[in-house]
Design a protein around this motif. Structure first.
Motif, short mmCIF file in Angstrom:
data_model
loop_
_atom_site.label_atom_id
_atom_site.label_comp_id
_atom_site.label_asym_id
_atom_site.label_seq_id
_atom_site.Cartn_x
_atom_site.Cartn_y
_atom_site.Cartn_z
N SER A 39 -13.73 7.20 -5.44
CA SER A 39 -14.38 7.53 -4.33
C SER A 39 -13.01 7.39 -3.10
CB SER A 39 -15.33 6.75 -3.61
OG SER A 39 -15.16 5.34 -3.63
N CYS A 40 -11.86 6.86 -3.54
CA CYS A 40 -10.89 6.37 -2.64
C CYS A 40 -9.65 7.26 -3.07
CB CYS A 40 -10.47 5.09 -2.60
SG CYS A 40 -12.12 4.22 -1.72
N ALA A 41 -9.78 8.51 -3.74
CA ALA A 41 -8.81 9.21 -4.35
C ALA A 41 -7.97 9.88 -3.03
CB ALA A 41 -9.19 10.54 -5.13
N ASP A 42 -8.63 10.03 -1.73
CA ASP A 42 -7.86 10.60 -0.71
C ASP A 42 -7.01 9.27 -0.10
OD1 ASP A 42 -10.06 9.08 0.08
OD2 ASP A 42 -10.30 10.18 1.91
N ILE A 43 -7.36 8.21 -0.05
CA ILE A 43 -6.69 7.10 0.31
C ILE A 43 -5.53 6.65 -0.73
CG2 ILE A 43 -6.72 4.50 0.70
CD1 ILE A 43 -9.54 4.81 1.84
N ASN A 44 -5.60 6.97 -1.87
CA ASN A 44 -4.55 6.73 -2.88
C ASN A 44 -3.42 7.62 -2.70
OD1 ASN A 44 -4.46 4.70 -4.93
ND2 ASN A 44 -5.75 5.88 -6.41
N VAL A 45 -3.76 8.87 -2.47
CA VAL A 45 -2.77 9.83 -2.02
C VAL A 45 -1.79 9.55 -0.93
CG1 VAL A 45 -2.34 12.48 -1.38
CG2 VAL A 45 -4.03 11.76 -3.33
N ASP A 46 -2.50 9.10 0.15
CA ASP A 46 -1.95 8.49 1.41
C ASP A 46 -0.99 7.67 1.25
OD1 ASP A 46 -2.88 10.72 2.80
OD2 ASP A 46 -4.45 9.61 3.71
N ILE A 47 -1.59 6.48 0.22
CA ILE A 47 -0.84 4.99 0.08
C ILE A 47 0.41 5.60 -0.81
CG2 ILE A 47 -0.71 3.18 -1.28
CD1 ILE A 47 -3.69 2.71 -0.24
N ALA A 48 0.35 6.71 -1.68
CA ALA A 48 1.47 6.86 -2.60
C ALA A 48 2.50 7.44 -1.47
CB ALA A 48 1.32 7.94 -3.49
N THR A 49 2.13 8.13 -0.56
CA THR A 49 3.26 8.62 0.47
C THR A 49 3.84 7.30 1.27
OG1 THR A 49 2.23 10.68 0.64
CG2 THR A 49 3.49 10.02 2.57
N LEU A 50 2.81 6.55 1.61
CA LEU A 50 3.31 5.32 2.30
C LEU A 50 4.36 4.44 1.60
CD1 LEU A 50 -0.05 4.64 4.17
CD2 LEU A 50 2.17 5.55 5.18
N VAL A 51 4.35 4.22 0.27
CA VAL A 51 5.08 3.57 -0.33
C VAL A 51 6.64 3.86 -0.19
CG1 VAL A 51 5.74 2.59 -2.73
CG2 VAL A 51 3.47 2.79 -2.15
N GLU A 52 6.62 5.44 -0.37
CA GLU A 52 7.89 6.04 -0.30
C GLU A 52 8.31 5.84 1.20
OE1 GLU A 52 8.35 9.85 -1.52
OE2 GLU A 52 7.14 9.42 -3.48
N LEU A 53 7.48 5.99 2.23
CA LEU A 53 7.91 5.82 3.62
C LEU A 53 8.31 4.25 3.98
CD1 LEU A 53 5.48 8.10 5.52
CD2 LEU A 53 7.79 8.47 4.99
N TYR B 235 -4.56 8.69 10.37
CA TYR B 235 -5.44 7.59 10.97
C TYR B 235 -6.57 8.32 11.68
CZ TYR B 235 -5.66 3.61 14.32
OH TYR B 235 -6.16 2.65 14.98
N LYS B 236 -6.55 9.29 12.29
CA LYS B 236 -7.56 9.79 13.18
C LYS B 236 -8.68 10.46 12.02
CE LYS B 236 -4.96 11.21 17.06
NZ LYS B 236 -5.61 11.02 18.26
N HIS B 237 -8.03 10.79 10.98
CA HIS B 237 -9.06 11.41 9.96
C HIS B 237 -10.15 10.19 9.48
CE1 HIS B 237 -10.67 12.69 5.98
NE2 HIS B 237 -10.27 11.65 5.51
N TYR B 238 -9.39 8.97 9.00
CA TYR B 238 -10.15 7.83 8.71
C TYR B 238 -11.02 7.06 9.92
CZ TYR B 238 -7.78 8.37 4.52
OH TYR B 238 -7.18 8.65 3.05
N GLN B 239 -10.48 7.30 10.95
CA GLN B 239 -11.26 6.78 12.24
C GLN B 239 -12.44 7.50 12.51
OE1 GLN B 239 -8.18 6.94 15.47
NE2 GLN B 239 -8.54 4.77 15.91
#
Length: 175
Positions: free
Chosen positions: A47-61, A87-91
């Protein structure tokens, strides 16, 4: 006495580890942030696959942030824009469920997200120290790290909401 590396490269964890500059401390803190982010994904359910994708990007950033003062700046306006949109999406998903200070509670990875938020605060404080020493800190790095801290907290609340975990408000007796 000034410590210096002598001997085998196997006995040197990081080329700048003996540096007295707060720049090395910044790099160690951003390394810690990247490592913490990298460990978060293992705790996220489907249920958090979208967050996982974002976190993968954030590790690199986070690793791009790491070298952006000593080396070539690698955090730019496009990264801030991407993180702002996320951020706005999750807000939007949270809605008005968080209207005041809330306790940083929840099952893993919520605690790790909140610790990563604390890592961001340490990174920001280190950038303040670097600036005070006359070392140029690109403004994009400060903006990105502040936004990342807020993103991490927001996403921790989103995960709690998706899991049905109650959000508890906190009212300080100090302020």
């Amino acid at each position: 006495m000034t410590l210096k590396h002598k001997g085998s490269i196997d006995e040197l964890v990081y080329p700048f580890i003996y540096e007295a500059s707060p720049l090395c401390d910044f790099e160690v803190l951003t390394d810690e942030l990247a490592a913490r982010l990298g460990g978060i994904a293992q705790y996220l359910e489907d249920s958090c696959a979208d967050i996982n994708v974002d976190i993968a990007t954030l590790v690199e950033l986070a690793f791009h942030l790491n070298g952006s003062i000593r080396g070539k700046q690698a955090i730019h306006e496009r990264h801030i824009s991407w993180l702002t949109q996320s951020y706005k999406h999750y807000q939007l998903e949270l809605g008005d469920t968080v209207s005041s200070f809330v306790l940083p509670e929840g099952a893993a990875p919520v605690s790790e997200l909140n610790l990563a938020k604390c890592n961001c605060k340490k990174v920001i404080r280190q950038m303040v120290a670097l600036d005070a020493k006359g070392i140029t800190v690109p403004r994009e790095l400060v903006r990105f790290t502040n936004l990342l801290a807020n993103w991490l907290f927001c996403v921790s609340m989103v995960i709690n909401k998706r899991r049905g975990f109650p959000i508890r408000n906190f009212v300080s007796q100090s302020y």
